[in-house]
Write a protein that holds these residues in place. Structure first.
Motif, mmCIF file in Angstrom:
data_model
loop_
_atom_site.group_PDB
_atom_site.id
_atom_site.type_symbol
_atom_site.label_atom_id
_atom_site.label_comp_id
_atom_site.label_asym_id
_atom_site.label_seq_id
_atom_site.Cartn_x
_atom_site.Cartn_y
_atom_site.Cartn_z
ATOM 1 N N PRO A 298 0.833 -1.203 0.000
ATOM 2 C CA PRO A 298 0.000 0.000 0.000
ATOM 3 C C PRO A 298 0.872 1.261 0.000
ATOM 4 N N LYS A 299 0.403 2.279 -0.713
ATOM 5 C CA LYS A 299 1.213 3.496 -0.874
ATOM 6 C C LYS A 299 1.553 4.130 0.476
ATOM 7 N N GLU A 300 0.576 4.115 1.364
ATOM 8 C CA GLU A 300 0.820 4.724 2.692
ATOM 9 C C GLU A 300 1.985 4.048 3.384
ATOM 10 N N ARG A 301 2.062 2.698 3.263
ATOM 11 C CA ARG A 301 3.166 1.961 3.892
ATOM 12 C C ARG A 301 4.505 2.314 3.231
ATOM 13 N N VAL A 302 4.458 2.376 1.900
ATOM 14 C CA VAL A 302 5.703 2.670 1.177
ATOM 15 C C VAL A 302 6.254 4.021 1.637
ATOM 16 N N ASP A 303 5.360 5.001 1.823
ATOM 17 C CA ASP A 303 5.817 6.328 2.289
ATOM 18 C C ASP A 303 6.455 6.224 3.671
ATOM 19 N N VAL A 304 5.818 5.455 4.566
ATOM 20 C CA VAL A 304 6.363 5.296 5.922
ATOM 21 C C VAL A 304 7.745 4.645 5.855
ATOM 22 N N TRP A 305 7.841 3.574 5.080
ATOM 23 C CA TRP A 305 9.117 2.835 4.995
ATOM 24 C C TRP A 305 10.192 3.706 4.339
ATOM 25 N N ARG A 306 9.760 4.502 3.348
ATOM 26 C CA ARG A 306 10.747 5.353 2.667
ATOM 27 C C ARG A 306 11.321 6.370 3.648
ATOM 28 N N GLN A 307 10.435 6.943 4.441
ATOM 29 C CA GLN A 307 10.897 7.925 5.439
ATOM 30 C C GLN A 307 11.881 7.314 6.432
ATOM 31 N N LEU A 308 11.654 6.061 6.749
ATOM 32 C CA LEU A 308 12.555 5.386 7.697
ATOM 33 C C LEU A 308 13.811 4.854 7.014
ATOM 34 N N GLY A 309 13.839 4.931 5.699
ATOM 35 C CA GLY A 309 15.014 4.447 4.962
ATOM 36 C C GLY A 309 15.143 2.935 4.973
ATOM 37 N N VAL A 310 14.002 2.223 5.011
ATOM 38 C CA VAL A 310 14.097 0.755 5.115
ATOM 39 C C VAL A 310 13.588 0.023 3.867
ATOM 40 N N ILE A 311 13.323 0.761 2.793
ATOM 41 C CA ILE A 311 12.860 0.048 1.586
ATOM 42 C C ILE A 311 14.036 -0.726 0.991
ATOM 43 N N PRO A 312 13.855 -2.035 0.827
ATOM 44 C CA PRO A 312 14.980 -2.840 0.338
ATOM 45 C C PRO A 312 15.243 -2.660 -1.153
ATOM 46 N N ARG A 313 16.470 -2.978 -1.516
ATOM 47 C CA ARG A 313 16.823 -3.151 -2.939
ATOM 48 C C ARG A 313 16.589 -4.634 -3.241
ATOM 49 N N GLY A 314 17.455 -5.243 -3.997
ATOM 50 C CA GLY A 314 17.284 -6.680 -4.254
ATOM 51 C C GLY A 314 17.481 -7.490 -2.979
ATOM 52 N N ALA A 315 16.787 -8.633 -2.900
ATOM 53 C CA ALA A 315 16.823 -9.447 -1.686
ATOM 54 C C ALA A 315 18.237 -9.899 -1.343
ATOM 55 N N ASP A 316 18.955 -10.392 -2.344
ATOM 56 C CA ASP A 316 20.304 -10.908 -2.068
ATOM 57 C C ASP A 316 21.184 -9.824 -1.470
ATOM 58 N N ARG A 317 21.087 -8.625 -2.039
ATOM 59 C CA ARG A 317 21.948 -7.542 -1.558
ATOM 60 C C ARG A 317 21.651 -7.225 -0.090
ATOM 61 N N GLU A 318 20.358 -7.233 0.267
ATOM 62 C CA GLU A 318 19.996 -6.872 1.641
ATOM 63 C C GLU A 318 20.400 -7.964 2.632
ATOM 64 N N ILE A 319 20.261 -9.219 2.228
ATOM 65 C CA ILE A 319 20.646 -10.307 3.142
ATOM 66 C C ILE A 319 22.167 -10.279 3.339
ATOM 67 N N ARG A 320 22.862 -10.059 2.241
ATOM 68 C CA ARG A 320 24.323 -9.967 2.325
ATOM 69 C C ARG A 320 24.728 -8.792 3.221
ATOM 70 N N GLU A 321 24.035 -7.665 3.031
ATOM 71 C CA GLU A 321 24.385 -6.482 3.821
ATOM 72 C C GLU A 321 24.152 -6.722 5.318
ATOM 73 N N ALA A 322 23.079 -7.451 5.645
ATOM 74 C CA ALA A 322 22.803 -7.723 7.068
ATOM 75 C C ALA A 322 23.925 -8.553 7.680
ATOM 76 N N MET A 323 24.452 -9.504 6.914
ATOM 77 C CA MET A 323 25.564 -10.305 7.430
ATOM 78 C C MET A 323 26.804 -9.442 7.622
ATOM 79 N N HIS A 324 27.049 -8.539 6.678
ATOM 80 C CA HIS A 324 28.184 -7.630 6.799
ATOM 81 C C HIS A 324 27.990 -6.688 7.999
ATOM 82 N N GLN A 325 26.787 -6.123 8.067
ATOM 83 C CA GLN A 325 26.487 -5.111 9.105
ATOM 84 C C GLN A 325 26.697 -5.677 10.512
ATOM 85 N N THR A 326 26.465 -6.997 10.666
ATOM 86 C CA THR A 326 26.547 -7.605 11.993
ATOM 87 C C THR A 326 27.906 -8.253 12.252
#
Ligand code: SF4
Ligand code: SF4
Length: 632
Positions: A166-194
């Motif tokens: 839903p658009k309202e959710r996308v706006d909320v997530w965008r403001q929080l900076g949590v909209i993902p890019r590709g799945a692989d990149r985000e999973i990889r980044e979480a492993m790096h981040q931790t």
């Protein structure tokens, strides 16, 4: 511990008496042998992310920091993010399998077909593909390409999320900076981040956790469900039975267990084709039953009866009647081979990443799926021939169930009441208070909880209070075994308002009685159907998902996937109950954020309660608050 302390499932209680008498260890015995479990691990305050550790934080004194200086908040948040990435990776890998199959169907390389062209076209249009003048293989190729961008794209906002959220959710997530890019990149980044020496900020780590929830929801659950519907067809209501009593001593019994339906659908096909060979071997035919979410997939589309849920898998083998258990990925106890050796039956693993010592391995490939399924079914017939004088104890426990409630099937039933405006009867009854609200119960069994107890007691309380329940995963199995997926439960256990609505819809749909009070929506990846239903309801009512009188619950969560699904639900704005706390209690900051402060950001939050009556009261209180805020 007595059997009645371990499970409320009468079939499981009978089998536990047998395994105890035979001295065969089960998951409950091993749990007892693990006591006391490590307090540091339970609180989430141990870290082994580098070789200077392992480090432990003392919750009552010193040390307060690991060797590198990480404190409890950092360690707990890091561990949680790793768990979320683990759960997300499991669903994304599942989605990859389905997308790869669609891609190969499009090029004609494999012996699978597109069963639901309408879903293919609808999906294509939703993700921005022009379909006019193209044949279904051409459209499938483009859908697979878009899906691969969602899975492995490196920049931009995730396509499947942009298409469906839903658009309202996308706006909320965008403001929080949590909209993902590709799945692989985000999973990889979480492993790096931790990893050691990267992110030490608990808030930043928790926001990364929200991102994992969104990857799980859109690149895991939603994508897998959409593609599987295209390939295997949209579930429609089916009648079946649940519990170990669905095994039959006179048949070759094949159990499909795991999560991905690509092989289990083929096994089912070959069980039908080789029926005569089974008869020639002296059996009356081949009987297929399911466990866990592969079981749910073939139940939803083919009516295959579920034998049991996660905690019952060893007990199915202990019946001595399972001639072959074929497994794919996730939730397979490595102990199944030991139990099969003590009783009877072959265990066949099929995936390169999921082998079990002592099992036969028949590698699955999309190109040779038919040959592999044929081989597996023939092996089950050979195994039946070896059953010989093995004692067979099949508990006489099975419950009639209805399943197959995709969103499309629910709308189909509602359209029998109002063809022009199918959601109107549902929304009118929510507004009038006949339906107080809706709760999705999802997820696993966990050996720390008496098997199925939280699912069943919680749901009985909810439906008595006119709350409509939708269920997936092992929760749906638990509720099925307890008779709650049957119309009789509406007559006997539902509140009057809910009963009247379900009866009116069921009769209009030609069932000659009510719908069940719990609608089985499928496997764990089918939780995306719940997201679709909430999105449709919120859109119809002109409110946001976070304002709806709804909640989610994982009453007996076990797998990391339950945490990533729950995080996605919270990100959607849903109040999400957990019957057990994750390993986060060692950080007041993390616990406080997830159970309270996150509501200000996302509209949803986690609520942890292990007592089913109290949990039901907390959920109902939340639903009433939401109704009040809507002026209902
Ligand atoms: S990352 Fe820090 S807390 Fe973790 S094991 Fe290494 S030194 Fe210890
Ligand atoms: S609900 Fe949980 S235990 Fe059951 S199959 Fe899914 S992940 Fe496994």
């Amino acid at each position: 511990m007595w059997e009645t302390d371990k499970t409320i499932d009468k079939a499981a209680q009978q089998m536990l008496k047998i395994t105890a008498a035979d001295g065969v260890a089960t998951v409950w015995d091993r749990y007892e042998a693990q006591q006391p479990q490590c307090g540091f691990g339970s609180l989430g305050i141990c870290c082994r992310n580098c070789l200077q550790g392992p480090c432990r934080i003392n919750p009552f004194g010193e040390p307060k920091r690991g060797v590198c200086g990480a404190d409890a908040d950092t360690i707990v948040a890091r561990n949680l993010l790793r768990s979320l990435a683990g759960g997300t990776a499991a669903h994304v890998d599942h989605a990859y399998e389905a997308v790869e199959a669609l891609e190969k169907i499009a090029t004609g390389d494999i012996d699978y077909v597109i069963k639901d062209e309408n879903k293919l076209i609808a999906t294509a249009r939703q993700v921005g593909i022009e379909t006019d003048g193209k044949d279904s293989k051409g459209v499938a190729k483009e859908v697979a390409q878009k899906a691969l961008e969602t899975l492995s794209g490196h920049e931009g906002e995730m396509g499947w999320l942009s298409a469906w959220a839903p658009k309202e959710r996308v706006d909320v997530w965008r403001q929080l900076g949590v909209i993902p890019r590709g799945a692989d990149r985000e999973i990889r980044e979480a492993m790096h981040q931790t990893s050691m020496g990267v992110d030490a900020d608990p808030t930043n780590l928790l926001l990364a956790g929200v991102k994992q929830g969104l990857v799980d929801g859109y690149a895991g659950l939603k994508l897998a469900t959409d593609i599987q519907d295209i390939i295997f067809g949209m579930p429609q209501p089916v009648k079946s039975e649940a519990n170990l009593g669905v095994l039959n001593a006179e048949y070759v019994n094949v159990v499909v267990h795991g999560h991905v339906p690509l092989l289990s659908e083929k096994v089912l096909e070959w069980c039908r084709k080789l029926e005569d060979e089974a008869k020639a071997a002296g059996a009356r035919g081949i009987n297929v039953a399911g466990i866990c979410c592969t079981g749910n997939e073939v139940l939803m589309r083919q009516g295959v009866p579920p034998a049991t849920n996660f905690l019952g898998q060893e007990l199915a083998l202990a019946t001595g009647a399972v001639d072959l258990m074929v497994v794919d990925v996730q939730c397979i106890l490595p102990s199944v081979t030991n139990v099969a050796q003590c009783y009877h039956g072959d265990i066949v693993t099929t995936m390169p990443i999921a082998k079990v010592p002592g099992a036969d391995h028949i590698p699955f490939s999309l190109e040779e799926a038919d040959q592999q399924a044929e081989k597996i079914v023939r092996q089950s017939i050979e195994s039946y021939k070896k059953r010989g004088s093995t004692p067979v104890h099949i508990p006489d426990e099975r419950a009639l169930i209805f399943a197959g409630f995709s969103v499309e099937a629910i709308i189909g039933a509602l359209s029998k009441v109002n063809a022009e405006d199918p959601l109107k009867p549902l929304v009118d009854n929510i507004k009038a208070g006949n339906i107080l609200g809706a709760v999705a119960t999802v997820g696993c069994n966990n050996v720390k909880v008496k098997q199925d107890m939280m699912h069943v007691e919680l749901v009985k309380e909810l439906i008595a209070n006119n709350v409509l329940v939708i269920a997936t995963g092992c929760s749906a199995h638990a509720l099925g075994k307890a008779g709650l997926l049957h119309p009789d439960a509406t007559n006997n256990l539902a509140g009057n308002g809910l009963k009247a609505v379900l009866t009116a819809v069921g009769e209009a749909a030609g069932l000659g009685g009510p719908l069940p009070p719990v609608l089985h929506m499928g496997s764990c990846v089918d939780n995306s159907r719940i997201g679709d239903l909430l999105t449709a309801l919120a859109g119809y009512m002109g409110v946001n998902i976070k304002d709806l009188p709804v909640a989610a619950s994982a009453p007996e969560p076990q797998h990391e996937k339950a945490l990533s699904i729950g995080t996605w639900a919270v990100a959607l704005g849903v109040f999400t109950h957990l019957g057990l706390p994750p390993h986060i209690l060692g950080s007041k900051a993390v616990t406080g954020t997830l159970t309270d402060k996150v509501e200000d950001l996302l509209g949803g939050k986690f609520y942890v309660e292990s007592d089913p009556a109290k949990a039901a009261a907390g959920i109902i209180r939340h639903i009433k608050d939401k109704r009040h805020a809507l002026g209902l």
